[in-house]
Design a protein around this motif. Structure first.
Motif, PDB file in Angstrom:
ATOM      1  N   ILE B 124      74.516  16.874 -60.032  1.00 16.91           N
ATOM      2  CA  ILE B 124      74.649  18.268 -60.463  1.00 16.91           C
ATOM      3  C   ILE B 124      75.324  19.134 -59.398  1.00 16.91           C
ATOM      4  CG2 ILE B 124      72.649  18.096 -62.001  1.00 16.91           C
ATOM      5  CD1 ILE B 124      71.048  19.673 -59.956  1.00 16.91           C
ATOM      6  N   GLY B 140      71.633  30.099 -61.897  1.00 18.71           N
ATOM      7  CA  GLY B 140      72.316  28.919 -62.417  1.00 18.71           C
ATOM      8  C   GLY B 140      71.907  27.654 -61.672  1.00 18.71           C
ATOM      9  N   GLN B 141      71.787  27.803 -60.344  1.00 21.68           N
ATOM     10  CA  GLN B 141      71.348  26.644 -59.548  1.00 21.68           C
ATOM     11  C   GLN B 141      69.922  26.263 -59.906  1.00 21.68           C
ATOM     12  OE1 GLN B 141      72.047  28.380 -55.686  1.00 21.68           O
ATOM     13  NE2 GLN B 141      74.088  27.468 -55.502  1.00 21.68           N
ATOM     14  N   GLN B 143      68.388  26.693 -62.710  1.00 22.41           N
ATOM     15  CA  GLN B 143      68.277  26.060 -64.023  1.00 22.41           C
ATOM     16  C   GLN B 143      68.824  24.634 -63.990  1.00 22.41           C
ATOM     17  OE1 GLN B 143      66.367  26.011 -66.287  1.00 22.41           O
ATOM     18  NE2 GLN B 143      66.964  27.437 -67.892  1.00 22.41           N
ATOM     19  N   ARG B 144      69.877  24.402 -63.209  1.00 18.61           N
ATOM     20  CA  ARG B 144      70.391  23.029 -63.115  1.00 18.61           C
ATOM     21  C   ARG B 144      69.353  22.131 -62.455  1.00 18.61           C
ATOM     22  NH1 ARG B 144      75.285  25.192 -60.214  1.00 18.61           N
ATOM     23  NH2 ARG B 144      75.921  23.095 -59.591  1.00 18.61           N
ATOM     24  N   ILE B 147      66.689  21.294 -64.908  1.00 16.53           N
ATOM     25  CA  ILE B 147      67.119  20.199 -65.794  1.00 16.53           C
ATOM     26  C   ILE B 147      66.971  18.859 -65.066  1.00 16.53           C
ATOM     27  CG2 ILE B 147      69.108  19.190 -67.001  1.00 16.53           C
ATOM     28  CD1 ILE B 147      70.053  22.112 -67.548  1.00 16.53           C
ATOM     29  N   ALA B 148      67.388  18.844 -63.793  1.00 13.96           N
ATOM     30  CA  ALA B 148      67.248  17.610 -63.007  1.00 13.96           C
ATOM     31  C   ALA B 148      65.775  17.214 -62.894  1.00 13.96           C
ATOM     32  CB  ALA B 148      67.846  17.797 -61.614  1.00 13.96           C
ATOM     33  N   THR B 164      70.029  29.424 -71.149  1.00  8.92           N
ATOM     34  CA  THR B 164      71.008  30.276 -70.455  1.00  8.92           C
ATOM     35  C   THR B 164      70.749  31.763 -70.669  1.00  8.92           C
ATOM     36  OG1 THR B 164      72.520  30.153 -72.351  1.00  8.92           O
ATOM     37  CG2 THR B 164      72.834  28.537 -70.610  1.00  8.92           C
ATOM     38  N   GLU B 174      78.114  26.879 -65.900  1.00  5.85           N
ATOM     39  CA  GLU B 174      77.714  25.690 -65.137  1.00  5.85           C
ATOM     40  C   GLU B 174      76.530  24.980 -65.784  1.00  5.85           C
ATOM     41  OE1 GLU B 174      75.150  27.327 -61.429  1.00  5.85           O
ATOM     42  OE2 GLU B 174      77.068  28.367 -61.677  1.00  5.85           O
ATOM     43  N   VAL B 175      75.630  25.758 -66.402  1.00  3.70           N
ATOM     44  CA  VAL B 175      74.467  25.139 -67.044  1.00  3.70           C
ATOM     45  C   VAL B 175      74.886  24.457 -68.356  1.00  3.70           C
ATOM     46  CG1 VAL B 175      72.248  25.603 -68.132  1.00  3.70           C
ATOM     47  CG2 VAL B 175      72.814  26.666 -65.936  1.00  3.70           C
ATOM     48  N   GLU B 177      77.745  23.296 -69.041  1.00  2.42           N
ATOM     49  CA  GLU B 177      78.540  22.127 -68.680  1.00  2.42           C
ATOM     50  C   GLU B 177      77.629  20.916 -68.440  1.00  2.42           C
ATOM     51  OE1 GLU B 177      81.452  21.671 -65.002  1.00  2.42           O
ATOM     52  OE2 GLU B 177      81.685  23.586 -66.072  1.00  2.42           O
ATOM     53  N   LEU B 178      76.560  21.158 -67.677  1.00  2.00           N
ATOM     54  CA  LEU B 178      75.615  20.065 -67.407  1.00  2.00           C
ATOM     55  C   LEU B 178      74.962  19.571 -68.699  1.00  2.00           C
ATOM     56  CD1 LEU B 178      73.942  18.275 -65.527  1.00  2.00           C
ATOM     57  CD2 LEU B 178      72.432  20.215 -65.108  1.00  2.00           C
TER      58      LEU B 178
END
Ligand SMILES: Nc1ncnc2c1ncn2[C@@H]1O[C@H](COP(=O)(O)OP(=O)(O)OP(=O)(O)O)[C@@H](O)[C@H]1O
Ligand SMILES: [Mg+2]
Lengths: 239, 241
Positions: B124, B140-141, B143-144, B147-148, B164, B174-175, B177-178
């Motif tokens: 990510i 954004g970081q 939330q990524r 998800i991880a 989002t 960015e979210v 996209e992941l």
């Protein structure tokens, strides 16, 4: 100049040094510290226990019909009553009741004081912990549960660490209050710092030096405790 | 993968879900849309029993999970959830956020979990944040990483509740996209979102929920947006598009 210096030396000599008068203060101070420390341990452990019982009872709302549910409900009810009584009555009265009624057969005054202050502080710490626990984000708890963590795992890894952080300031105040409140130990004849100062006065017939000296000792300890708690707070907040 | 049968959910007198039926098959991506208060979050939260259904069945991998004998923690290990507010553990750093659940649930030992966490962080694009705490990261970081964190458990199904909506606009991309990447990798996903571009691009089914019921369902997202059948869907889409 030399005269005033001589006066100071005499003053200290007559009020504190002569006949080892200072030992009334240092021995009393040692008792005050011991009572505070052991009362703190009891208050801390019992306080956490009471807080967890009450929070668990509210979170899980267990049924009275199962054995474990019955136990949690019962303990929670008892905790509520206990906390209400302790917080609703003066500590001095609690101390006298412990000494004259409940622990009438226990002749170790130090233990009577430790138990009284410990049980008293537990009620206040329970309330502090409970509000600290309730301030933990519900979203983080749900996130932990959504990953499969059990209620107890979530409690120990997410809720309790954050609750400690949340209630550290209030908790520091409670420790300082506890420390100062042990000064009523003289009511049951325990020679703590305050009582030690009283006895010293009965020897020297001068009230001001022993009382100011004991006040100064209390103040210094409180300032040290404040510094310790500030340092702890700084350590566990990540910004 | 997951089946919802005749799901009803009341909050006291308020009927929030009124007879929802839904089946999500492996590697399907179902996008759920609908007005505020229509019961989207409640439906998602019933799937992993963060809310207890009033009646009906949730069947996950052939097991009725809203049954008192089921070990719900075991079930949840296989079903990740991503929240609107990220909900990273604020007392733990990024690495600890990722490794907590797999280690506590005895999926991985500490070393394995840390290795896996580093792999995911690289994937990510946030390997340098491993020692940071959540409040040191952008939305954004966070939330990524959330998800991880869900991916650490290798879930069979991922639930997203408006992932989002709490983000500043420049971080939405960015979210999404992941999430798109995960979808392409074959993850089974149920996503509540207002991101219609994402729905068109990624969904293989769209559900429109209103007043606690599935009002319209379509296996063709573009057709759903271009030719909504139901009047309530048309009204809703005309307001948001
Ligand atoms: N814990 C709760 N207690 C009482 N009522 C609730 C609770 N959770 C949700 N509700 C109510 O249920 C209804 C549906 O809520 P839900 O959160 O599922 O809607 P939603 O479709 O996700 O809306 P939004 O788009 O605003 O997130 C709302 O009227 C809400 O007020
Ligand atoms: Mg919602």
């Amino acid at each position: 100049m030399t005269v005033s210096l001589q006066a100071i030396v005499d003053f200290i000599q007559n009020n504190f040094i002569k006949d080892d008068y200072w030992k009334y203060l240092t021995n009393g101070f040692s008792i005050t510290l011991q009572v505070t420390f052991f009362a703190f341990l009891i208050g801390f452990a019992l306080g956490i226990f009471l807080a967890i019982i009450r929070v668990a009872c509210k979170d899980l709302s267990p049924s009275w019909k199962t054995p474990s549910g019955f136990l949690i409900n019962l303990l929670s009810k008892i905790s509520n009553i206990y906390i209400t009584i302790i917080r609703g009555t003066p500590t001095t009265v609690q101390l006298l009741i412990m000494f004259n009624v409940i622990l009438i057969n226990l002749h170790n005054l130090k233990i009577v004081a430790i138990l009284t202050f410990g049980l008293n502080s537990a009620a206040y710490m329970a309330e502090i912990f409970r509000s600290g626990i309730q301030a933990v984000s519900a979203g983080e708890i749900e996130a932990a549960r959504s990953l499969g963590l059990s209620y107890m795992q979530t409690m120990s890894k997410i809720v309790m660490p954050q609750a400690f952080r949340n209630c550290l300031p209030a908790f520091g105040n409670e420790v300082i209050t506890l420390f100062k409140e042990t000064s009523i130990s003289g009511f049951i004849g325990l020679v703590d710092l305050t009582r030690g100062a009283g006895i010293l006065i009965s020897k020297t017939f001068r009230a001001a030096p022993p009382y100011f000296a004991s006040a100064l000792i209390y103040l210094i300890v409180v300032l040290i405790l404040e510094q310790i708690f500030h340092a702890l707070e700084r350590r566990i907040t990540h910004d | 993968m997951i089946k919802i049968r005749n799901l009803y959910k009341n909050f006291d007198k308020l009927e929030v879900l009124r007879g929802v039926n839904l089946e999500i098959k492996p590697s399907e991506k179902v996008v759920i849309i609908g007005p505020s208060g229509s019961g989207k979050s409640t439906m998602l939260r019933c799937m992993n029993l963060l809310e207890k259904p009033t009646s009906g069945e949730i069947i996950f991998k052939d097991q009725v999970i809203n049954d008192s004998h089921v070990d719900i923690n075991k079930v949840r290990e296989n079903m990740g959830m991503v929240f609107q507010q990220f909900n990273l553990f604020s007392n733990l750093n990024v690495l600890e956020n990722l490794t907590l659940a797999p280690v506590m649930r005895h999926r991985l030992n500490k070393d394995e979990a840390e290795t896996k966490a580093m792999e995911l962080l690289k994937r990510i694009g946030l390997p340098e944040k491993v020692k940071n705490y959540p409040n040191q990261l952008s939305g954004g970081q966070q939330q990524r990483i959330a998800i991880a964190r869900a991916l650490m458990m290798d879930p069979d199904l991922l639930l997203f509740d408006e992932p989002t909506s709490a983000l500043d606009p420049e971080m939405v991309g960015e979210v999404l996209e992941l999430m798109t990447e995960l979808a392409q990798a074959g993850m089974t996903m149920a996503v509540v979102t207002h991101e219609m571009g994402f729905a068109r691009q990624v969904a293989n089914r769209i559900l429109f929920i209103d007043e606690g019921m599935i009002v319209e369902e379509s296996y063709d997202p573009n057709d759903f947006f271009d030719n909504p059948q139901e009047e309530r869907t048309q009204q809703f889409l005309s307001k948001i598009l």
